[in-house]
Design a protein around this motif. Structure first.
Motif, PDB file in Angstrom:
ATOM      1  N   ASP A   5      -2.726  -0.746   6.433  1.00  0.00           N
ATOM      2  CA  ASP A   5      -3.795  -1.203   7.325  1.00  0.00           C
ATOM      3  C   ASP A   5      -4.949  -0.207   7.195  1.00  0.00           C
ATOM      4  OD1 ASP A   5      -3.131   1.062   8.927  1.00  0.00           O
ATOM      5  OD2 ASP A   5      -1.708  -0.113  10.095  1.00  0.00           O
ATOM      6  N   ASP A   6      -6.017  -0.434   7.939  1.00  0.00           N
ATOM      7  CA  ASP A   6      -7.140   0.491   7.817  1.00  0.00           C
ATOM      8  C   ASP A   6      -7.238   1.460   9.004  1.00  0.00           C
ATOM      9  OD1 ASP A   6      -7.948  -1.300   9.692  1.00  0.00           O
ATOM     10  OD2 ASP A   6      -9.707  -2.029   8.598  1.00  0.00           O
ATOM     11  N   LEU A   7      -6.110   1.665   9.664  1.00  0.00           N
ATOM     12  CA  LEU A   7      -6.017   2.724  10.664  1.00  0.00           C
ATOM     13  C   LEU A   7      -5.848   4.076   9.964  1.00  0.00           C
ATOM     14  CD1 LEU A   7      -3.655   0.904  13.172  1.00  0.00           C
ATOM     15  CD2 LEU A   7      -5.943   1.745  13.722  1.00  0.00           C
ATOM     16  N   PRO A   8      -6.104   5.187  10.636  1.00  0.00           N
ATOM     17  CA  PRO A   8      -6.010   6.501   9.989  1.00  0.00           C
ATOM     18  C   PRO A   8      -4.588   6.829   9.541  1.00  0.00           C
ATOM     19  CG  PRO A   8      -7.169   6.651  12.097  1.00  0.00           C
ATOM     20  CD  PRO A   8      -6.562   5.288  12.033  1.00  0.00           C
ATOM     21  N   PRO A   9      -4.434   7.668   8.512  1.00  0.00           N
ATOM     22  CA  PRO A   9      -3.103   8.148   8.128  1.00  0.00           C
ATOM     23  C   PRO A   9      -2.429   8.835   9.317  1.00  0.00           C
ATOM     24  CG  PRO A   9      -4.726   8.762   6.472  1.00  0.00           C
ATOM     25  CD  PRO A   9      -5.490   8.227   7.639  1.00  0.00           C
ATOM     26  N   LEU A  10      -1.112   8.789   9.347  1.00  0.00           N
ATOM     27  CA  LEU A  10      -0.395   9.292  10.511  1.00  0.00           C
ATOM     28  C   LEU A  10      -0.552  10.792  10.731  1.00  0.00           C
ATOM     29  CD1 LEU A  10       2.770   7.065  10.228  1.00  0.00           C
ATOM     30  CD2 LEU A  10       1.233   7.149  12.192  1.00  0.00           C
ATOM     31  N   ARG A  11      -0.721  11.550   9.663  1.00  0.00           N
ATOM     32  CA  ARG A  11      -0.944  12.987   9.849  1.00  0.00           C
ATOM     33  C   ARG A  11      -2.235  13.236  10.628  1.00  0.00           C
ATOM     34  NH1 ARG A  11       2.794  16.014   7.553  1.00  0.00           N
ATOM     35  NH2 ARG A  11       3.949  15.178   5.771  1.00  0.00           N
ATOM     36  N   GLU A  12      -3.258  12.417  10.365  1.00  0.00           N
ATOM     37  CA  GLU A  12      -4.514  12.530  11.117  1.00  0.00           C
ATOM     38  C   GLU A  12      -4.313  12.129  12.570  1.00  0.00           C
ATOM     39  OE1 GLU A  12      -7.824  10.547   9.323  1.00  0.00           O
ATOM     40  OE2 GLU A  12      -7.457  11.423   7.339  1.00  0.00           O
ATOM     41  N   ASN A  28      11.885  12.817  15.651  1.00  0.00           N
ATOM     42  CA  ASN A  28      11.557  13.173  14.271  1.00  0.00           C
ATOM     43  C   ASN A  28      10.644  12.070  13.774  1.00  0.00           C
ATOM     44  OD1 ASN A  28      14.620  14.176  14.648  1.00  0.00           O
ATOM     45  ND2 ASN A  28      13.557  15.572  13.279  1.00  0.00           N
ATOM     46  N   PHE A  29       9.393  12.386  13.489  1.00  0.00           N
ATOM     47  CA  PHE A  29       8.410  11.359  13.161  1.00  0.00           C
ATOM     48  C   PHE A  29       8.449  10.991  11.678  1.00  0.00           C
ATOM     49  CE2 PHE A  29       5.693  13.344  16.753  1.00  0.00           C
ATOM     50  CZ  PHE A  29       6.357  12.598  17.710  1.00  0.00           C
ATOM     51  N   LEU A  30       8.373   9.685  11.399  1.00  0.00           N
ATOM     52  CA  LEU A  30       8.261   9.185  10.028  1.00  0.00           C
ATOM     53  C   LEU A  30       6.789   8.942   9.735  1.00  0.00           C
ATOM     54  CD1 LEU A  30      11.095   6.525   9.557  1.00  0.00           C
ATOM     55  CD2 LEU A  30      10.765   8.595   8.217  1.00  0.00           C
ATOM     56  N   LEU A  31       6.256   9.601   8.714  1.00  0.00           N
ATOM     57  CA  LEU A  31       4.822   9.506   8.435  1.00  0.00           C
ATOM     58  C   LEU A  31       4.505   8.680   7.195  1.00  0.00           C
ATOM     59  CD1 LEU A  31       3.657  13.162   9.239  1.00  0.00           C
ATOM     60  CD2 LEU A  31       3.997  11.215  10.773  1.00  0.00           C
ATOM     61  N   ASP A  32       5.499   8.331   6.398  1.00  0.00           N
ATOM     62  CA  ASP A  32       5.285   7.551   5.179  1.00  0.00           C
ATOM     63  C   ASP A  32       5.277   6.061   5.538  1.00  0.00           C
ATOM     64  OD1 ASP A  32       5.462   6.138   2.796  1.00  0.00           O
ATOM     65  OD2 ASP A  32       6.835   7.568   1.851  1.00  0.00           O
ATOM     66  N   GLY A  55      11.205   4.017  21.003  1.00  0.00           N
ATOM     67  CA  GLY A  55      10.748   5.327  20.541  1.00  0.00           C
ATOM     68  C   GLY A  55       9.760   5.273  19.390  1.00  0.00           C
ATOM     69  N   PRO A  56       8.638   4.564  19.546  1.00  0.00           N
ATOM     70  CA  PRO A  56       7.691   4.426  18.433  1.00  0.00           C
ATOM     71  C   PRO A  56       6.948   5.707  18.060  1.00  0.00           C
ATOM     72  CG  PRO A  56       6.771   3.484  20.443  1.00  0.00           C
ATOM     73  CD  PRO A  56       8.216   3.805  20.741  1.00  0.00           C
ATOM     74  N   GLY A  57       6.900   6.681  18.979  1.00  0.00           N
ATOM     75  CA  GLY A  57       6.176   7.914  18.675  1.00  0.00           C
ATOM     76  C   GLY A  57       4.720   7.630  18.356  1.00  0.00           C
ATOM     77  N   PRO A  58       4.202   8.171  17.258  1.00  0.00           N
ATOM     78  CA  PRO A  58       2.800   7.931  16.905  1.00  0.00           C
ATOM     79  C   PRO A  58       2.537   6.557  16.308  1.00  0.00           C
ATOM     80  CG  PRO A  58       3.819   9.324  15.253  1.00  0.00           C
ATOM     81  CD  PRO A  58       4.843   9.141  16.344  1.00  0.00           C
ATOM     82  N   GLY A  59       3.607   5.783  16.041  1.00  0.00           N
ATOM     83  CA  GLY A  59       3.401   4.387  15.659  1.00  0.00           C
ATOM     84  C   GLY A  59       3.521   4.032  14.195  1.00  0.00           C
ATOM     85  N   GLY A  60       4.201   4.826  13.408  1.00  0.00           N
ATOM     86  CA  GLY A  60       4.356   4.505  11.988  1.00  0.00           C
ATOM     87  C   GLY A  60       5.124   3.214  11.752  1.00  0.00           C
ATOM     88  N   LEU A  61       6.283   3.077  12.407  1.00  0.00           N
ATOM     89  CA  LEU A  61       7.077   1.852  12.265  1.00  0.00           C
ATOM     90  C   LEU A  61       6.392   0.696  12.999  1.00  0.00           C
ATOM     91  CD1 LEU A  61       9.625   0.484  11.222  1.00  0.00           C
ATOM     92  CD2 LEU A  61      10.881   1.428  13.175  1.00  0.00           C
ATOM     93  N   THR A  62       5.735   1.008  14.099  1.00  0.00           N
ATOM     94  CA  THR A  62       4.981   0.005  14.862  1.00  0.00           C
ATOM     95  C   THR A  62       3.959  -0.693  13.967  1.00  0.00           C
ATOM     96  OG1 THR A  62       5.186   1.461  16.790  1.00  0.00           O
ATOM     97  CG2 THR A  62       3.556  -0.314  16.927  1.00  0.00           C
ATOM     98  N   PRO A 191      15.982  13.989   4.580  1.00  0.00           N
ATOM     99  CA  PRO A 191      15.362  14.773   5.661  1.00  0.00           C
ATOM    100  C   PRO A 191      13.859  14.993   5.475  1.00  0.00           C
ATOM    101  CG  PRO A 191      17.440  15.778   4.984  1.00  0.00           C
ATOM    102  CD  PRO A 191      17.156  14.682   3.994  1.00  0.00           C
ATOM    103  N   GLN A 192      13.427  15.183   4.208  1.00  0.00           N
ATOM    104  CA  GLN A 192      12.020  15.510   3.964  1.00  0.00           C
ATOM    105  C   GLN A 192      11.060  14.362   4.266  1.00  0.00           C
ATOM    106  OE1 GLN A 192      14.528  15.779   1.785  1.00  0.00           O
ATOM    107  NE2 GLN A 192      13.976  15.072  -0.290  1.00  0.00           N
ATOM    108  N   ALA A 193      11.602  13.186   4.565  1.00  0.00           N
ATOM    109  CA  ALA A 193      10.737  12.062   4.939  1.00  0.00           C
ATOM    110  C   ALA A 193      10.220  12.198   6.369  1.00  0.00           C
ATOM    111  CB  ALA A 193      11.503  10.747   4.792  1.00  0.00           C
ATOM    112  N   PHE A 194      10.831  13.092   7.141  1.00  0.00           N
ATOM    113  CA  PHE A 194      10.495  13.243   8.558  1.00  0.00           C
ATOM    114  C   PHE A 194       9.654  14.484   8.822  1.00  0.00           C
ATOM    115  CE2 PHE A 194      14.486  10.935   8.336  1.00  0.00           C
ATOM    116  CZ  PHE A 194      14.359   9.939   9.299  1.00  0.00           C
ATOM    117  N   THR A 195       8.952  14.467   9.939  1.00  0.00           N
ATOM    118  CA  THR A 195       8.256  15.641  10.460  1.00  0.00           C
ATOM    119  C   THR A 195       8.700  15.848  11.896  1.00  0.00           C
ATOM    120  OG1 THR A 195       6.318  15.252   9.064  1.00  0.00           O
ATOM    121  CG2 THR A 195       6.003  16.641  10.998  1.00  0.00           C
ATOM    122  N   PRO A 196       9.378  16.982  12.201  1.00  0.00           N
ATOM    123  CA  PRO A 196       9.911  17.971  11.264  1.00  0.00           C
ATOM    124  C   PRO A 196      11.164  17.422  10.584  1.00  0.00           C
ATOM    125  CG  PRO A 196      10.621  18.496  13.491  1.00  0.00           C
ATOM    126  CD  PRO A 196       9.691  17.315  13.613  1.00  0.00           C
TER     127      PRO A 196
END
Length: 275
Positions: A5-12, A28-32, A55-62, A191-196
């Protein structure tokens, strides 16, 4: 620009809202976003579907679920810090995202479904994932209000959900899931797919309800499996002593010297019925 989508990358998004995962909330947030889309696709065609996410957190899966055409997505988020990030997604997908602030363990999912079938898709917080699954497996009425469960767990928990008799992972979860659903591990997530990054590999499990599971009282089966696997190294005549022990086993036609991990789901149901 993200790829779905044209929303900002999750790290931003994390930086803008000063979001950091909290261990106390099992976060543990998924950012990919390509990975979150892969999880959402595991649930099948979402076009026109009503989906519930925990538990959507910042909304990556959302974002992945909405990008794949879900007509309505209801998210349950306990962490107030994440709500502004989710509101930004609401603005991007008007009329399709409902945000409920609250504790998933105290949420009435059937009421959210409103009598229509829903799909539940979630990267579950580690500290409540197993209990949520048991709650979804043991509603009083069956078939349930959900069409499918597509859930992320620690790999060890996922292996317990899909385990068969004789498997070292076979236990209470394997019996309850095997009784009422067909469950399979779709894929692993490193594990490296998550932050942290967590210390363990995770797995996505997909469960679909059986039309006609063996007719037995859910509460009896739950009591029985808790007792049987609470002392799994002991013979059943010993581990089931508080529930009738040898006389219960004889009533069900099961050898009292067997151990819990050797019993099939059907045999556990026979025992629960005798109980």
């Amino acid at each position: 620009m993200s790829q779905i989508d044209d929303l900002p990358p999750l790290r931003e998004v994390l930086a803008a809202h000063e979001l950091n995962a909290r261990k106390a909330l099992g976060q543990n947030f998924l950012l990919d976003l390509n990975l979150t889309q892969k999880i959402a696709r595991t649930a099948g065609d979402l076009a026109g579907a009503h989906v519930i996410e925990v538990g959507p957190g910042p909304g990556g899966l959302t974002r992945a679920i909405l990008s794949l055409g879900a007509e309505k997505l209801t998210v349950i988020e306990r962490d107030q810090r994440c709500l502004p990030a989710l509101e930004e997604i609401t603005a991007h997908y008007p009329g399709r995202l409902e945000i409920i602030e609250g504790d998933a363990l105290k949420t009435d999912f059937a009421a959210i479904a409103g009598g229509k079938p829903v799909r539940i898709i979630a990267n579950l917080p580690y500290n409540i994932g197993t209990q949520l699954l048991v709650n979804w497996l043991l509603p009083e009425t069956w078939p349930p209000y959900w069409q499918s469960l597509t859930l992320m767990f620690q790999k060890e928990v996922a292996q317990r959900i899909v385990a068969a008799p004789g498997d070292s992972h076979y236990g209470r979860l394997g019996v309850l899931a095997g009784w009422r659903t067909a469950a399979q591990i779709a894929f692993d997530v490193p594990p490296q797919a998550f932050t942290p990054p967590p210390k363990v590999t995770s797995s996505v499990v997909h469960l679909t309800p059986r039309d006609k599971p063996i007719a037995v009282e859910a509460a009896s089966l739950e009591r029985l499996t808790q007792a049987a696997f609470g002392q799994r190294r002991k013979m059943l005549r010993q581990s089931l002593k508080p529930l009738g022990g040898e006389s219960l086993l004889q009533k069900a036609g099961i050898d009292p010297t067997r151990r819990a991990e050797t019993l099939s789901v059907a045999e556990f149901c026979t025992l629960a019925d005798a109980l």
